[in-house]
Design an enzyme around this catalytic site. Sequence first.
Site, short mmCIF file in Angstrom:
data_model
loop_
_atom_site.label_atom_id
_atom_site.label_comp_id
_atom_site.label_asym_id
_atom_site.label_seq_id
_atom_site.Cartn_x
_atom_site.Cartn_y
_atom_site.Cartn_z
CB SER A 47 -0.96 -0.04 1.18
OG SER A 47 -1.90 1.01 1.13
CG HIS B 59 -5.93 -0.33 -1.02
ND1 HIS B 59 -5.11 0.28 -1.93
CD2 HIS B 59 -5.27 -0.28 0.18
CE1 HIS B 59 -4.00 0.68 -1.32
NE2 HIS B 59 -4.09 0.36 -0.04
#
Length: 339
Positions: free
Chosen positions: A88, A191
């Site tokens: 991430s 996400h």
Amino acid sequence: MLAILAPGQGAQTPGQLQPWLEIGGVETRLRWWSEAVGIDLVDVGCHASADTIRDTALAQPLIVATGLVAAEQLPAINPGHIVVAGHSVGEITACVLAGTLDAESALVFVALRGRAMAQAAGRVATGMTAVLGGEPDLVIDHLEQLGLTAANRNGAGQIVAAGTVEALATLAERPPPRTRLRSLSVAGAFHTHFMEPARERLAMIAAGLRPRTPGLPQVSNADGAVIRTGPDLVARLVDQVAAPVRWDLCLAQLRDLGVTAVLELPPAGTLAGIAKREFPGVRVVAVKTPDDLPAARELVAEYGGPPADTDRAGTDQAGTDRAGTAVGETDTGLVGALR
């Protein structure tokens, strides 16, 4: 092959920067970066509470800055047997290691990312919960039935569910068979489609970045592919805020590349733990404090070796670094080795 990994949000802990200030030059570096991100990183990284650093706008720059502080203490390398990856927001840290972005550009970008994602998260009450164990396909199907997204597929029996707090509450009441749950210290459904406003914002500003050709291969969260061009890497950084993190595919790629050692930058622990489970017998070093630097330096030196044809760290015989920057303008250690 050595994989250098950078963790994502949720890995942050109160006081994580405190021990690093004992290293000469680190505090002044952090003061400089604080101006770039508009946050007092020293104060946040040393004195802020766990609840405070849960704030996305603070957590993301803090995580990247901590990883870069540690990376600057590692030796310069001769590329060839090192690959990088980040989970991430850790992909931004990894971009600096790869030489795609300089530290300041990466920190400006991550500060904008953190603010944009915090604003997107503020529109609807959302969150994330780790689902540990269970059959992956059955877990994903169960999440979809509850209106949740498998936002992170982390391998090692871990899938992260993301969605509204109501849907997560239902998950807590009705977990998939043979699983246990752990709420994550994040403030939104990252996400997922909830982050689309943040993706749009980042797409507008990312055109101002000037990425270099990576000096190290970087494995992408999107699909586990090895990315070797700067523009492609930046485009993926933009898209990933609203797309699932496929760490399972990153792990598969690292396995295919023949990784025999793993180094996780701080705030370390999570990715090192996954690596130990996924790669039995592979050497794993988690850099949590400066006390872990000797082992990390030894590992990087073993796989990276000294820079080729150098008369001083990071420079060639002509007095320039490998990107043509004059001596005296380079960063230090691993971070500056590929610029």
